[in-house]
Design a protein around this motif. Sequence first.
Motif, PDB file in Angstrom:
ATOM      1  N   LEU A   1       1.085  10.823 -10.876  1.00  0.00           N
ATOM      2  CA  LEU A   1       0.037   9.984  -9.304  1.00  0.00           C
ATOM      3  C   LEU A   1       0.806  10.408  -8.064  1.00  0.00           C
ATOM      4  O   LEU A   1       0.799   9.907  -6.990  1.00  0.00           O
ATOM      5  N   GLY A   2       1.890  11.210  -8.189  1.00  0.00           N
ATOM      6  CA  GLY A   2       3.012  11.349  -7.048  1.00  0.00           C
ATOM      7  C   GLY A   2       3.918  10.559  -6.162  1.00  0.00           C
ATOM      8  O   GLY A   2       4.351  10.599  -5.098  1.00  0.00           O
ATOM      9  N   LEU A   3       4.067   9.395  -7.352  1.00  0.00           N
ATOM     10  CA  LEU A   3       4.918   7.774  -7.117  1.00  0.00           C
ATOM     11  C   LEU A   3       6.226   8.754  -7.240  1.00  0.00           C
ATOM     12  O   LEU A   3       5.771   8.828  -9.545  1.00  0.00           O
ATOM     13  N   ARG A   4       7.287   7.631  -7.299  1.00  0.00           N
ATOM     14  CA  ARG A   4       8.496   7.984  -7.776  1.00  0.00           C
ATOM     15  C   ARG A   4       8.861   7.055  -8.510  1.00  0.00           C
ATOM     16  O   ARG A   4       8.494   5.745  -8.424  1.00  0.00           O
TER      17      ARG A   4
ATOM     18  N   GLY B   1      -0.735  -0.887  -4.589  1.00  0.00           N
ATOM     19  CA  GLY B   1      -2.247  -1.206  -3.189  1.00  0.00           C
ATOM     20  C   GLY B   1      -3.588  -0.177  -3.870  1.00  0.00           C
ATOM     21  O   GLY B   1      -4.114   0.147  -2.327  1.00  0.00           O
ATOM     22  N   TRP B   2      -3.368   0.524  -4.792  1.00  0.00           N
ATOM     23  CA  TRP B   2      -4.673   2.494  -5.090  1.00  0.00           C
ATOM     24  C   TRP B   2      -5.491   1.358  -5.688  1.00  0.00           C
ATOM     25  O   TRP B   2      -5.560   0.149  -6.553  1.00  0.00           O
TER      26      TRP B   2
ATOM     27  N   ARG C   1      -1.432   1.767 -10.557  1.00  0.00           N
ATOM     28  CA  ARG C   1      -1.941   1.583  -9.037  1.00  0.00           C
ATOM     29  C   ARG C   1      -2.277   0.575  -8.986  1.00  0.00           C
ATOM     30  O   ARG C   1      -2.389   0.015  -7.170  1.00  0.00           O
TER      31      ARG C   1
ATOM     32  N   LYS D   1       0.683  -1.620  -0.315  1.00  0.00           N
ATOM     33  CA  LYS D   1       0.065  -0.270   0.203  1.00  0.00           C
ATOM     34  C   LYS D   1       1.192   0.881  -0.134  1.00  0.00           C
ATOM     35  O   LYS D   1       1.055   2.084   1.285  1.00  0.00           O
ATOM     36  N   LEU D   2       1.238   1.424  -1.302  1.00  0.00           N
ATOM     37  CA  LEU D   2       2.139   3.330  -1.286  1.00  0.00           C
ATOM     38  C   LEU D   2       1.387   3.739  -0.815  1.00  0.00           C
ATOM     39  O   LEU D   2      -0.035   3.832  -1.255  1.00  0.00           O
ATOM     40  N   LYS D   3       2.382   5.110  -0.295  1.00  0.00           N
ATOM     41  CA  LYS D   3       1.415   6.626  -0.947  1.00  0.00           C
ATOM     42  C   LYS D   3       2.488   7.664  -1.717  1.00  0.00           C
ATOM     43  O   LYS D   3       3.723   6.929  -1.462  1.00  0.00           O
ATOM     44  N   PRO D   4       1.898   8.488  -2.118  1.00  0.00           N
ATOM     45  CA  PRO D   4       2.363   9.532  -2.657  1.00  0.00           C
ATOM     46  C   PRO D   4       3.896  10.009  -2.194  1.00  0.00           C
ATOM     47  O   PRO D   4       3.967  10.000  -0.877  1.00  0.00           O
TER      48      PRO D   4
END
Lengths: 367, 367
Positions: free
Chosen positions: B34-37, B305-306, B301, B8-11
């Motif tokens: 989505l703000g993910l690296r 885990g989104w 996503r 479950k990643l976060k930005p």
Amino acid sequence: MTGTNRVKLKPGDTIGILGGGQLGRMLAMAAARLGLRCQVFSPDPDSPAFDVVLNATCAEYADVEALELFAGDVDVITYEFENVPSAAAMVLDARRPVLPNRKILETTQDRLAEKDFVTRLGIGTAAYADVTSVASLREAILRIGLPAVLKTRRFGYDGKGQAIIRDGDDIAKVWTSLGTKSAILEAFVPFEREISVIAARAADGQVECFDVTENEHRDHILKISRAPAPIPDDLAEEALRIAGQIATALDYVGVLAVEMFVLANGTGPKVLVNEIAPRVHNSGHWTLDGASVSQFEQHIRAIAGWPLGKPVRHGEVTMTNLIGDEITRYEEWLTVPGATVHIYGKGTPKPGRKMGHVTEVIRPNGK
Amino acid sequence: MTGTNRVKLKPGDTIGILGGGQLGRMLAMAAARLGLRCQVFSPDPDSPAFDVVLNATCAEYADVEALELFAGDVDVITYEFENVPSAAAMVLDARRPVLPNRKILETTQDRLAEKDFVTRLGIGTAAYADVTSVASLREAILRIGLPAVLKTRRFGYDGKGQAIIRDGDDIAKVWTSLGTKSAILEAFVPFEREISVIAARAADGQVECFDVTENEHRDHILKISRAPAPIPDDLAEEALRIAGQIATALDYVGVLAVEMFVLANGTGPKVLVNEIAPRVHNSGHWTLDGASVSQFEQHIRAIAGWPLGKPVRHGEVTMTNLIGDEITRYEEWLTVPGATVHIYGKGTPKPGRKMGHVTEVIRPNGK
């Protein structure tokens, strides 16, 4: 043909971007889609734009050596914000083409110069006056009336550096609190709605505008944009004409935004120019998902010397900014059918900080 | 709940991508929105995906130390290609979640295992037979008939590693020229058209499919995709059902593509599965500009885990690959109204190399 007109990048070439915020980030992503590389220059080590480019320069805008090295790494230079220090722009301009031309910044960094420029083009603005002291502020109020808006001539954004003056206010106190000797008083415009036009202009003079956008602000910060704006065709044509006229008069290369007021009933002009932003603009974010070519791509094409696109809008588009803590609700937006979510990668939300946005496209004919 | 279900990643978190081609590049760009690296691992220093991420690892897939360092830098790992060496996948899997699950690669890297898997699900495929020698090839031909297609069980793509066998061909020669002892003979399917379904599946079992796409190949390389495919509703539903069934049976997390044949008249099944690609797929590139959420974003996503998106298509979409020298004509495409141009940043064009693509969206109700 000037030097800047001769820019003609090929895929694989590198664009230098001054500024590492979300605009620089989205510019870099648009460039990548066209096979162009970007290098971002920003003093902030947490710049969101650093995440999407292989090469980043983290240095102050006053760091001449860093600017020179940066210029040496890139083929053309652009910027995501209008307050580029003019000394930095000069250093860069001596080494690589800077687009849009840095002279344009002299006009658009100064509210008075900008208003004078627009007025000389025969385009309407709110009545305004140069203010340099409390005495000249009182004179300006006599001429323009109240309510009116007092703004610093430079470095204002999102409602910062401005104050509304109403009947009975303590004029001297308002003047002191603004903390500048260089201001402009603008008549308060009883507008019906706020609109903007995002215009792209190529070095060869080609101009392509996106459909007129309606903008809703909350606490001086853009909250919602809608395209097309629900205004009569003749008003929309007038707004597009004004934006094109301004871009052409500036001999502009790249994307600019012209914010305008639509007046309610009256006999004078129906559209007044509020502000020119010499860059991609929040009110054009809808073009990322709502049109075949975005404002970011148009800007990249223009400064690359590539032909502008002919954007086709996908439907009726709404863009909603996610400001401050609103970003924490991104998961709710993720499941809205047809919604496209953008998160800027900015770390901790602060009140008033633009953290992301959501685009929704509605096809007028149903699904 | 398995380990991979707990991702479950976060930005701001980082996704590791194995493979640095255009698919990795477009995955990284979708993650960025989505703000993910992303951090890309690829042995090729000229990897196009390196250009759009701040951190890249350039090392061989056999370099265990590099793999371990890479795993330490990221929060979850995915891949852009199905031929990930299983040793590399094992090294990574011991340190970070690898999604889709590496065991899925064992099925999809082997045409025989894949066909057996599909058949066990009760889904139709072309008749096929395991071939390990010229003798077993002759037997297989007796059973399946000619014409038929002989394919290596592993590592084939874009028509490489396969040969059509027709009546009168020198069977021994064809067998020798394939250069393997591990092959499969497939009946030649008299298909009416080729279609594919891009399906996304989340760890919680949610499945979202894009509309069925019709694909046109030239010289065994995808040239044009069209969505939606012009097929009857019941066939489209059958194709979507098959893709969902496969994703679920694999306990898949991420995006997969199922290529299928639509048969002309006949009494048997109307849709046969040709191939499963456990990754984003060229026939889903239209979703980048033709839908509110792309296949790349759905994949990101899912592995983050989104929740999956609910993509809405913007109209009738056509995707055209720019192959080899066709990329040199990108300027012509840039000015086509409504066209969106993608250039992969791959350097020198080679014959058969996918260099970019163009998407065109047509609104059925006109503009």
